[in-house]
Design an enzyme around this catalytic site. Sequence first.
Site, short mmCIF file in Angstrom:
data_model
loop_
_atom_site.label_atom_id
_atom_site.label_comp_id
_atom_site.label_asym_id
_atom_site.label_seq_id
_atom_site.Cartn_x
_atom_site.Cartn_y
_atom_site.Cartn_z
N MET A 196 55.62 -21.71 29.47
CA MET A 196 55.31 -20.67 28.79
C MET A 196 55.72 -20.78 27.18
SD MET A 196 55.60 -18.07 32.11
CE MET A 196 57.25 -17.89 31.68
N GLY A 197 56.33 -22.00 26.71
CA GLY A 197 56.59 -22.14 25.40
C GLY A 197 58.08 -22.05 25.67
N GLU A 208 64.91 -29.06 25.53
CA GLU A 208 64.69 -30.57 25.78
C GLU A 208 64.28 -30.72 27.72
OE1 GLU A 208 67.78 -32.72 25.11
OE2 GLU A 208 68.07 -31.27 23.36
N HIS A 229 61.16 -28.83 28.51
CA HIS A 229 60.07 -28.89 28.54
C HIS A 229 59.68 -30.79 28.23
CE1 HIS A 229 60.96 -24.59 28.16
NE2 HIS A 229 59.84 -24.67 29.41
N GLN A 242 53.17 -13.33 36.44
CA GLN A 242 54.37 -13.85 37.26
C GLN A 242 55.61 -13.17 36.77
OE1 GLN A 242 53.75 -17.74 34.99
NE2 GLN A 242 55.85 -17.58 35.65
N LYS A 283 64.25 -27.71 38.82
CA LYS A 283 65.42 -26.30 37.29
C LYS A 283 64.31 -25.34 38.23
CE LYS A 283 66.54 -23.25 35.15
NZ LYS A 283 65.35 -22.10 35.23
N GLN A 318 59.99 -22.83 42.56
CA GLN A 318 58.12 -22.89 41.84
C GLN A 318 57.78 -23.96 42.77
OE1 GLN A 318 57.30 -21.19 38.14
NE2 GLN A 318 57.42 -23.48 37.27
N MET A 352 69.12 -25.99 31.19
CA MET A 352 68.36 -25.25 30.03
C MET A 352 67.31 -24.56 30.53
SD MET A 352 67.95 -27.95 26.77
CE MET A 352 69.20 -29.19 26.77
P1 AMP Z 1 58.41 -22.49 31.58
O1 AMP Z 1 58.29 -22.90 30.93
O2 AMP Z 1 59.54 -21.67 32.04
O3 AMP Z 1 57.24 -21.64 33.11
O4 AMP Z 1 58.90 -24.08 32.33
C1 AMP Z 1 57.75 -25.22 32.38
C2 AMP Z 1 58.05 -26.05 32.80
O5 AMP Z 1 59.24 -26.48 32.85
C3 AMP Z 1 58.74 -26.15 34.36
O6 AMP Z 1 57.99 -26.89 35.61
C4 AMP Z 1 59.73 -25.55 34.78
O7 AMP Z 1 60.87 -26.15 35.72
C5 AMP Z 1 59.88 -27.51 33.65
N1 AMP Z 1 61.94 -26.60 33.66
C6 AMP Z 1 62.06 -25.52 32.89
N2 AMP Z 1 63.55 -25.84 32.26
C7 AMP Z 1 63.67 -27.00 32.59
C8 AMP Z 1 64.82 -28.32 32.85
N3 AMP Z 1 66.33 -27.44 32.10
N4 AMP Z 1 65.11 -29.30 32.86
C9 AMP Z 1 63.75 -29.73 33.74
N5 AMP Z 1 61.95 -28.96 33.87
C10 AMP Z 1 62.34 -27.71 33.20
#
Ligand code: AMP
Length: 286
Positions: free
Chosen positions: A30-31, A35, A37, A61, A149, A153, A184
């Site tokens: 989601m941008g 680190e 991501h 969502q 994390k 999901q 993070m």
């Molecule tokens: P989001 O942008 O929050 O939808 O996350 C996109 C992807 O990045 C998802 O698969 C998350 O689980 C992963 N993600 C978010 N935070 C972390 C993190 N701290 N460490 C590893 N993966 C992450």
Amino acid sequence: MKIIKEISAMQSISEYYRRIGKKIGFVPTMGFLHEGHLSLIIKAKDECDIVFTSIFVNPTQFLPGEDFKDYPRDFLRDYHLCKSSGCDYVFYPDADTMFPENYFTYVNVNVLSDKLEGMFRPGHFKGVTTIVLKLLNITKPHNIYLGQKDAQQAAVLKKMILDLNIDVNLRICDTVREENGLAMSSRNMYLSKDEKDKASVFNFVLNEAKKMILEDKIEDMNVVKQSVKNIIETKTPESSLQYIAITDNNLLEDIKDIKNYNGEVLISLAAYMGKTRLIDNILFKK
Ligand code: AMP
């Protein structure tokens, strides 16, 4: 690195790379990248020839009253981070492209979507599974990369891939943390410096809970959960625990008889630090 906004263009690019035998890795986000991501993009680049990253703040969502409008967005910053991490194509569609007028179709992983986060965010995972299925149909990757994390999901999407026979490999990557242990998250930008320091308590209690199970051999999971609650209350009165759950990592069912349980143990929690809702988890083998 190219930015793609149209679905048909993204599909054609994917078809091209598949035709010439290249392996495609896909990282949905989601941008407002951090680190965590970037670790997924780097892993994808390591394992695949071509990496697609999507940046889309998915309205379906978020529940009414949640932070959809306020969710941090900074495409230029994300663009540079993607590029320097080895991403080849960023899929960056408009909301109308993904959900045009008269959009009617949703996919839901029953049962799993209603547990843990689903109890407090009903409908959230229906939005997640729908967008990820759409993105898989658009990017047609060989591998999809998700973070541990968001443990539920990952479990829900794993089940969707299995139940719907989707031809993609799911790769789940370790949680990337701040130096103080805080996982993070794009939402960490809502935290003040002080809150960020104090939010290290969540990672701390998850590790304590793991120790209680593996080292202290506590058999009553309610005792473990109560201890976690007590530690959080004592250490950081500014925070409040919404739930803590000790489950298996597939069906997310409570582990009742830990003594005779031999699988992976997932301890997950959600808590408020001030006004910010955070989630975290720890996964280990019993
Ligand atoms: P989001 O942008 O929050 O939808 O996350 C996109 C992807 O990045 C998802 O698969 C998350 O689980 C992963 N993600 C978010 N935070 C972390 C993190 N701290 N460490 C590893 N993966 C992450």
